[in-house]
Design a protein around this motif. Structure first.
Motif: not given
Ligand SMILES: [Zn+2]
Length: 583
Positions: A144-148
């Protein structure tokens, strides 16, 4: 010389006004029946020496040739400028309008956005990105963080991005200017970032301004950033500000970290008010951006990396902020990223116990010294006293003087005496260039010109000062451009709309004012603003009084107004800014 000055120089105000009303000689000046109001006895005067006019009758107003044309023809400043430039035979330079310049920047933002998406897709899908993926996992960053944060990967190729973006319709020139391509001396261009973990850097609006790129081996330096470009300016960049702004405002607190990874991990763990300063030292531009969101700034820098020099410089920003800055002390050798990941409660504890920056400097300084020796005592005083001298708030200053006296075990009077020997920083001393052959009149105009600009810079750079300055008339500004900027400021909510409002011919001047450095202005901005405004008003009234004396009329209210101004100025540290300025 600006086009505005050129127009003023080429036109004679008496000639211009003479086309609207019949001027008669009156000593050095000229007089006429006011062209704006009906009257039987002339109260309208033209002052050829100052190239200005004034109506002492019903209008009770005046100004320069621009002000006259604007009023008489009902034009805005830009229209008046065009009319007069035409009369004077001055060709106005073609300047790109703000809309065009916005569009121009838009091109770079679009290219950056496309590049970020391209890199991101490679990280997610390309087998070539295995190493980068491994690094992200190792740092504990989840999907998720990689995407955010739209983390990405740049292929180890000289033209992969170049070919891709050119195909998408971005010109090579745009990509070079945006810093995505690197151009060698022979003019050949190639991908700037190759085989790296890509971290898009965004502005507060979420637009990609540039990139941070991390090497995936042991090469040094570990990070490479985009070069300066129309969208990327390192000193004014705060990594993560797009995602953190709302939380900073809500929590009324910003935590400034050093690295991209610290910020990414902080957000993953719910510390949403974290941003990074793009280097060990925070800049004044960054402080100015943050203070619009919150004045509570906490530095979280790992202990060894936090250069003392950088910290010493940072103390000065407390005056810009009008607030105390604090420092989170991390356990020896730990990054904020590690501490947050391990134990969020421990991190929260550290935030709560954040120390005032100056206390931190006390500790850092005295830890290295032996306070039982005379030499180290005086070393501590040499180091800390200049820091204390920077503090504007007298109570806080007294507190730290006492603390210093205690630390070195010397009595308070001795410390105070040393303090008085420290010269105030250059910004607080009036700039004086003695022995320079400047004609009296020019010097006066220079002085008011720079005071006008100082006041405008205070107003433009501190939006919170937009409180009842109504009683300062735009006429108090002698410089045409300054007056026009002041008018626009009164009508617009922020610098962006102000820039849109003013004529392109003065945008450069606006830019200079917005970027003008204000040494020592953090020192009670409101009071400085009032003082400056009062001085301008006083100068204006004095000039007016002199003119009245010349024209032989008696207007007793002017000296009264002057007296009132003097009184207001001497009442420092009075209730509130609003009340004082409205009085
Ligand atoms: Zn009049």
């Amino acid at each position: 010389m600006s086009a505005i000055d050129e127009v003023k120089q080429k036109l004679d105000i008496a000639e211009v006004i003479g086309q609207y009303t019949t001027l008669k000689k009156a000593g050095r000046n000229l007089t006429a029946l006011c062209p704006f109001h009906s009257e039987k006895h002339p109260s309208f005067f033209v002052y050829p020496e100052q190239q200005s006019w004034h109506c002492f009758g019903a209008c009770n107003t005046g100004g320069d040739v621009f002000a006259f044309i604007m009023k008489k023809e009902g034009l805005d400043f830009g229209e008046a400028l065009r009319l007069l430039a035409n009369k004077a035979g001055v060709v106005l330079p073609e300047r790109p309008g703000l809309a065009e310049r916005k569009e121009e920047k838009e091109e770079f933002f679009k290219a950056n956005d496309a590049a970020a998406l391209y890199y991101h897709n490679l990280l997610l899908n390309s087998p070539a990105a295995a190493r980068a993926k491994g690094y992200v996992e190792k740092r504990g960053i989840n999907t998720k963080t990689t995407g955010d944060f739209q983390l990405g990967y740049s292929l180890d190729s000289f033209d992969a991005l170049k070919n891709y973006l050119k195909e998408k319709g971005h010109s090579e020139e745009t990509l070079i200017t945006a810093g995505l391509l690197y151009q060698d001396e022979q003019g050949r261009s190639s991908d700037r970032f190759r085989g790296k973990l890509m971290i898009p850097i965004r502005d507060i609006k979420g637009r990609v301004t540039g990139f941070g790129a991390r090497v995936l081996d042991d090469a040094e330096p570990k990070y490479k950033n985009s070069p300066q470009s129309p969208t990327f300016d390192k000193s004014g960049t705060l990594y993560g500000i797009d995602r953190a702004a709302a939380a900073i405002r809500k929590l009324d607190q910003a935590i400034i970290m050093e690295g991209y990874m610290d910020v990414i991990m902080a957000h993953q763990c719910g510390v949403n008010n974290a941003i990074a300063s793009m280097g060990t030292a925070i800049t004044e531009t960054q402080v100015n951006i943050l203070k619009k969101l919150s004045r509570n700034l906490i530095l979280s820098l790992d202990a060894d990396a936090a250069g003392e020099e950088a910290m010493l410089r940072t103390v000065g920003y407390e005056n810009v902020l009008n607030a105390e800055m604090r420092v989170i002390l991390l356990p020896e050798g730990r990054d904020p990223d590690e501490v947050i990941r391990e134990d969020i409660n421990r991190w929260q504890g550290l935030v709560e116990k954040a120390k005032p920056l100056i206390d931190f400097l006390f500790e850092k300084t005295t830890a290295k010294l032996d306070m039982s020796t005379a030499r180290d005592k005086s070393g501590a005083v040499d180091r800390l006293l200049p820091v204390i001298a920077e503090i504007n708030d007298p109570i806080r200053q007294a507190h730290y003087l006492q603390k210093l006296a205690g630390v070195v075990q010397v009595d308070m009077n001795t410390i105070k005496a040393s303090l008085s020997r420290i010269k105030p920083p250059p910004g607080r001393r009036p700039a004086r260039r003695e022995g320079q052959a400047v004609p009296v009149k020019a010097r006066r105009i220079m002085a008011t010109g720079s005071r006008e600009e100082y006041l405008l810079a205070l107003l433009l750079q501190n939006p919170e000062l937009k409180l009842g300055l109504e009683d300062i008339s735009a006429e108090c500004f002698e410089n045409t451009e300054n007056r026009e900027i002041y008018n626009a400021w009164k009508e617009s909510g922020d610098v962006v709309s102000l820039k849109e409002r003013v004529d392109p011919a003065i945008r450069e001047h606006v830019e200079a004012i917005v970027n003008k450095s204000l040494p020592g202005a953090g020192n009670n901005i409101e009071q400085r603003c009032i003082d400056c405004a009062c001085e301008l008003k006083k100068t204006y009234l004095k000039n007016l009084a002199a003119r009245i004396a010349e024209t032989g009329e008696v207007r007793t209210e002017i000296p009264e107004q002057l007296k009132e101004l003097e009184a207001r100025k001497s009442q420092k540290r009075n209730p509130s800014y609003k009340e004082r300025i409205r009085r």
